[in-house]
Each structure stands twice: as C-alpha cells, then as structure tokens.
Design a protein around this motif. Structure first.
Motif, PDB file in Angstrom:
ATOM      1  N   ASP A 311       0.869  -1.184   0.000  1.00 24.23           N
ATOM      2  CA  ASP A 311       0.000   0.000   0.000  1.00 24.23           C
ATOM      3  C   ASP A 311       0.907   1.235   0.000  1.00 24.23           C
ATOM      4  N   ILE A 312       0.761   2.107  -0.987  1.00 26.11           N
ATOM      5  CA  ILE A 312       1.628   3.296  -1.024  1.00 26.11           C
ATOM      6  C   ILE A 312       0.815   4.592  -1.013  1.00 26.11           C
ATOM      7  N   LYS A 313      -0.440   4.475  -0.660  1.00 26.57           N
ATOM      8  CA  LYS A 313      -1.320   5.656  -0.684  1.00 26.57           C
ATOM      9  C   LYS A 313      -0.671   6.839   0.059  1.00 26.57           C
ATOM     10  N   GLN A 319       0.426  15.403  -4.616  1.00 22.27           N
ATOM     11  CA  GLN A 319       1.352  15.812  -5.686  1.00 22.27           C
ATOM     12  C   GLN A 319       0.599  16.112  -6.985  1.00 22.27           C
ATOM     13  N   ASN A 320      -0.676  16.338  -6.853  1.00 25.15           N
ATOM     14  CA  ASN A 320      -1.510  16.715  -8.003  1.00 25.15           C
ATOM     15  C   ASN A 320      -1.623  15.644  -9.071  1.00 25.15           C
ATOM     16  N   ALA A 322      -3.937  13.279 -10.104  1.00 22.42           N
ATOM     17  CA  ALA A 322      -5.348  13.068  -9.754  1.00 22.42           C
ATOM     18  C   ALA A 322      -5.729  11.595  -9.582  1.00 22.42           C
ATOM     19  N   PRO A 323      -5.295  10.707 -10.480  1.00 25.12           N
ATOM     20  CA  PRO A 323      -5.728   9.307 -10.318  1.00 25.12           C
ATOM     21  C   PRO A 323      -5.336   8.722  -8.962  1.00 25.12           C
ATOM     22  N   PHE A 324      -4.204   9.149  -8.403  1.00 23.51           N
ATOM     23  CA  PHE A 324      -3.793   8.652  -7.093  1.00 23.51           C
ATOM     24  C   PHE A 324      -4.475   9.440  -5.980  1.00 23.51           C
ATOM     25  N   ASP A 325      -4.511  10.769  -6.150  1.00 22.41           N
ATOM     26  CA  ASP A 325      -5.083  11.605  -5.089  1.00 22.41           C
ATOM     27  C   ASP A 325      -6.552  11.280  -4.829  1.00 22.41           C
ATOM     28  N   TYR A 381       6.100  13.300  -9.519  1.00 21.35           N
ATOM     29  CA  TYR A 381       6.843  12.891  -8.330  1.00 21.35           C
ATOM     30  C   TYR A 381       8.339  13.116  -8.530  1.00 21.35           C
ATOM     31  N   SER A 382       9.010  13.599  -7.463  1.00 22.90           N
ATOM     32  CA  SER A 382      10.460  13.817  -7.537  1.00 22.90           C
ATOM     33  C   SER A 382      11.178  12.474  -7.443  1.00 22.90           C
ATOM     34  N   ALA A 383      12.441  12.472  -7.809  1.00 29.14           N
ATOM     35  CA  ALA A 383      13.236  11.242  -7.733  1.00 29.14           C
ATOM     36  C   ALA A 383      13.244  10.709  -6.301  1.00 29.14           C
ATOM     37  N   GLU A 384      13.316  11.627  -5.326  1.00 26.28           N
ATOM     38  CA  GLU A 384      13.350  11.186  -3.919  1.00 26.28           C
ATOM     39  C   GLU A 384      12.039  10.486  -3.542  1.00 26.28           C
TER      40      GLU A 384
END
Ligand code: ASP
Length: 599
Positions: A311-313, A319-320, A322-325, A381-384
C-alpha cells in the motif's frame, strides 16, 4: 480362463514360460516374414510375434485383425532381439501358437495414443475409447489412490464413513438446486444435495462425532470453465472441536496424501521461503482473509512466489496526480528483474489491466535501473519520492514496479490478478512446487445491492465469531456487515481446495441467522424447521470441512482441468456428450410426474 498374465507383467525372467494374454490390438506391423502385434490392456503393452510361414490358419486370423480388436493369445515368452527400453515388457515378446478373436472392432474414431489426434468433442462422445488412453488411465488410478489414502487416514483416526441420501430437501450452498419431481407426491420435488451440509450436522446431533463421506454433490450453476454440475467432495464433520482441532486434523490428512502419493514432505524453509509471516514448526501457513486481500489481492493466494502487494497511498498524496489523489487505495507490486520491460511491453500490460475482466483505469510503473529511477509519473513525483516508494516495496536495481489505484477491494483484486499474471510470465508458478495454506476469519455475510439483502459468504450454518455476536444481534446493518465468520479455506497453489467452518449449534443464533438473511419466520420454519428442531435436542458444538476431490486430484496430477480425473464428465454446457443427456422424456413419463411441457 482367458489369461494367465496381464499385458504389463512379463519380464525376461519369464522367458520360456507358456502364457495366455488377452487384450486390445494396439498396432500390427509386418516385417521380414513376421507379424508383430502390440497387445494392450490396462496394465501395459506386450509384443506378440507370429512367424508368417508357420501356420496358415494362424496367418489367416492375423490377416483379419484390426485396431482395437479384442483377442486372446497363447504362446511362449522369449527374449527379444531388438529390445524396447521405453516399456517395462520391452525385453520380451510372445511367440504365438494360437490367437482367438474375442470381438471385432470398428476402426476407432481417433488414435489410442498419449497424444491422440482426436478433438475434444469427438473424444467426449467416445469417452469409453478415450478412457483406454494412458493419460486418462493414470488420472483415474491417481483418483482411486487418493480416495483409498483418504479413507485409510480418516479411518485410522476414528472417522466413520456414513452415506447420506441423494433425494433430499434443498440445502442452500449458494447455487441453484437440481430438482427431481416426485411421482408419488404430485407437485412436489426432491432436491439433489448441493452438499450433505445439514445431514452431516444432524449426524453430529446424533452423536457420530467423526463423520466423513466421499460424496457426490450437485449444483445447478452457470458453468464457468472447468466446473461440473456434479462433483465429488471429501465431506467431513467433527463434534467437540474448535477451529484449531479441524485445521490440525485435516493438515494431517493433506500431509499424508502428499507423502503417500507424491512422496512430498513439507520442509518449511524450502516451501514457504517467500512468505513473510512467521510460521510455527510443522504447520501450513495461516493468513487471515484481511491479510490475504491486503498482501495478495485474493482470498486464495498463490504463495509459491512473493511479489506481495504494498500500500503506497500515504507516499503519493498531494502531488496533483489526480488518479492517485482521488483514489481510496493506491498499491503496487514489485516485479523482480523486469525493469528491462520496453515501452511496448508496459503499454501492452496497461491494455491488459484495462480489460473489462480486470477493469483498472490505467497502470503506473516505476523502473529501477542502473541509470536511476524512471517512471510514467515523473512529472508528478520527484526522484526522492519515487525512491521512497521503491524502498517501501523492497525494490532493487533491475526491478519493475507496477501500480493501480481505485476503490479498496476492486483495486486489490485487480492487483492480485496482475500479480498472478506476472507470476505466470516470469515462470514463478512451477507445477512441481506445492504451497498449501489456510485462510481464516472470512466475513460472515455479503451485502448484495441488487437484491437488497445479505447472503451468507460460506453457508447459513456457519458460526459468527463469538466476539462479534453483539454486532450480529444488533440492528446496525454496517456493523452486521463487519461480523467475521469462524470459517476457513484450504488453498493450494492459488486454488481453493477446501472450505469449512465451526457451525452454529445454538438455536437462537441460527434463528437470527435466517432473520439476517431475510427469511421470514414461516419461511425459515418451512425450509429449515427440521434442523432448528434438532438443535433443541442436545446439539454438540461442532464444525467441519469439505474438500473438492476432483480438483484435489487434478492438482496432484499436475493438471489444470478436472475433467480427466472424472470418468464420465460433462462438457461446458453441462451435457453428457456420450449419452446425450439431458434429453427429452416421453409424454407418458411427463404425465406421470405431473409435468407439462412449455416448449
Ligand atoms: N458444505 C460446505 C461446502 O460444500 C463445506 C462445509 O462447510 O463443510 O462448501
């Protein structure tokens, strides 16, 4: 006497012996003035040899032979000059003195070989010929052995086999009943048992505290691939037991089958190396329904390989993207060593998860390569951040991470299907590896929006967990939906092989169950009065389990399909192609049964 030996029996030590064999003609060859005939029976093939120059009467018989003729042969065992190491009788042949044709045969519609030229339909129509082939013979022998071993084991620990009737009153197991009209009771019907569930519980009330039966069950379901309208269960029930007693008892049975039939013992480290949960010595892994869904997206996980869902929610929010947010759940799997997947391959996987059977909206991926992290969501998403996700998923260089997002259950199920697909593509689901486990604590009930009522997830005789009884007797529908069942499944390599539960033995709880399931008092009384009544005459605490015997056999035989492990199976539309059943009955019979044809 037709035979002194079988066609699989004679060896070089029998040389010089005069023998008689009987069987079917597999093949006839003529060579250098000799005729060679392969004679086959259930036990094997033996070569007969006839010197064409010796006996004209014998020659005449050989001339009349054809494939699948049934013959009796008399002759002397002799060492072969050119031996055949592929068959156990390959060192010898029988020098024939006399041959009798016991029966002629039409030319069979397909070859009786391991790899036959017959198509499925043709073989189904001529099942009795197909059954002469080795793969089917082996499958039925395996089935017999499984049944024998099961009986021996259960007998050795005090179970008794009791037959229950086939003409009964409906026993709901979630399918439609097959019904049989009663001539002597106009307008009334028997139902064929979907399982002997209520009868075995009544046997517990009667005091037979360890019952089993290898029994035929009937379910009129829309046939999905590889389901049979009639199938066999190893059906079991015990009194004065808790879940632990049942799991331990039947683990013993399963282990005995593995050991005596496949020669496999269970070395925990080796067999369950991928599973994270700690395992106690000598027992099959046990995973709660909730965890099975969470880690495997399935209530019948294949744990021959890892690739657990994460789970990575929490790592993706805000991070804008939309499909994840907007999704209730975001999760993924780590596919080891697949970072080399090309754009074309990931596009193809995206299409694959979008198919209606899986129904995902899209697929997000991260590749961990030696040049760093690449993903389909680099813009968001940033590399970090991506690294953090990769870390959560235990990814290393060379791994491919695949993510889906959406509602909790549906997304997890989609990830579960994707996990199995990737397991297949990477060859991780090895057919010679066996990974058994138990799933426990299923939900008791499932709400169905369409009909606006609860259905029993297992069956209506399954006990709620004692700690959930308050919720169960309460009026709050959402809380009732949360009640856990004292139910368990046995799962092998991603297939549910067995399922059972601790039963309700308290009349009040059983009454409440029927109420929750939407039965009126009268309806419950009409359909289940006899079992509720029985519960008022000293029903002991009891529980049980049933195993799908056909599928168990197929898995032991390393096959996907159960059909070959059933002597006379039905096809995908529930037809017996050989007998051509079901079929019409005549008017007289219809009348007698008070049936009228509507077509
Ligand atoms: N009767 C159940 C079934 O057929 C098994 C059980 O609960 O023992 O699935």
């Amino acid at each position: 006497m037709y035979r002194t030996h079988t066609c699989g029996e004679l060896r070089i030590d029998n040389a010089g012996q005069r023998v008689e064999l009987a069987g079917w003609i597999q093949r006839i060859r003529k060579m250098g003035g000799m005729s060679f005939v392969d004679l086959r029976d259930r036990y094997g093939i033996t070569q007969l040899v006839i010197d064409d120059s010796k006996d004209p009467a014998l020659n005449d018989i050989v001339g009349r032979l054809g494939r699948e003729y049934v013959v009796k042969a008399t002759g002397t065992v002799a060492e072969r000059s050119s031996k055949n190491s592929r068959i156990p009788t390959g060192d010898i042949e029988i020098r024939i003195e006399s041959l009798t044709i016991l029966n002629a045969s039409e030319t069979p519609p397909f070859t009786i070989e391991d790899d036959t030229d017959g198509g499925e339909e043709l073989r189904a129509k001529y099942r009795y010929i197909d059954l002469r082939r080795n793969p089917l013979k082996k499958a039925l022998e395996l089935r017999h052995k499984m049944a024998q071993e099961t009986r021996n084991y259960l007998d050795s620990i005090g179970f008794i086999e009791i037959e229950t009737p086939v003409l009964i009153k409906s026993t709901p197991e979630g399918a439609r009943d097959f019904v049989v009209p009663s001539r002597m009771n106009p307008g009334e019907f028997y139902a064929l048992p979907q399982s002997p569930q209520q009868l075995k519980q009544l046997l517990m009330v009667a005091g037979y505290d360890r019952y089993f039966q290898i029994v035929r069950c009937f379910r009129d379901e829309d046939l999905r691939a590889d389901r049979q309208p009639e199938f066999t269960q190893i059906d079991c029930e015990m009194s004065f037991v808790e879940r632990e007693d049942i799991l331990t008892t039947f683990e013993g049975m399963i282990k005995t089958l593995f050991k005596n039939i496949l020669g496999i013992g269970f070395d925990q480290d080796k067999k369950f190396k991928y599973h994270k949960a700690p395992l106690s010595e000598g027992v099959f892994p046990r995973i709660s329904y909730q965890d099975a869904m969470k880690y495997y997206g399935s209530d019948k996980p294949d744990i021959r390989f890892g690739m657990e869902i994460a789970d990575i929610k929490d790592l993706t929010a805000g991070q804008n993207f939309a499909p994840f947010d907007s999704a209730e759940y975001v999760g993924g799997i780590c596919v080891k060593g697949a970072a080399e997947y090309t754009r074309k391959q990931t596009d193809e996987l995206t299409e694959w998860v979008k198919r209606p059977q899986i129904g995902a909206k899209g697929l997000v991926y991260i590749k961990v390569t030696s040049e760093g992290i690449k993903s389909s969501v680099d813009k968001f998403y940033s590399a970090e951040q991506l690294e953090k996700i990769a870390e959560r998923m235990g990814a290393g260089k060379g791994d491919l991470l695949l993510f889906l997002a959406g509602p909790w259950k549906r997304t997890l199920e989609a990830l579960g299907t994707l996990r199995i697909e990737m397991g297949n593509r990477l060859g991780l689901r090895k057919s010679d590896e066996y990974a058994p486990l138990w799933i426990y604590d299923f939900p008791l009930l499932e709400w169905d929006d369409e009909t606006g009522r609860f259905y029993a997830m297992h069956h209506p005789f399954t006990s709620p967990k004692p700690e959930d009884l308050d919720k169960f007797f309460g009026a709050d529908r959402d809380r009732i939906a949360e009640v856990s069942a004292n139910a368990y499944d046995f799962v092998l390599n991603g297939t549910e092989i067995g399922g059972g539960s601790i039963r309700i033995h308290d009349q009040k709880i059983q009454e409440r169950m029927f109420e929750v399931l939407g039965f009126s008092k009268e309806e419950a009384e009409y359909r289940f009065g006899f079992i509720m009544n029985a519960f008022s005459y000293g029903a002991p605490p009891h529980g049980g389990i049933a195993f799908g015997f056909d599928r168990f056999c197929a898995l032991f035989g390393g096959q996907e399909s159960i059909r070959d492990f059933i002597a006379f199976p039905k096809n995908n539309s529930g037809r017996d192609m050989m007998m051509d059943a079901p079929s019409k009955i005549d008017e007289g019979q219809m009348k007698e049964l008070f049936l009228r044809s509507t077509i």
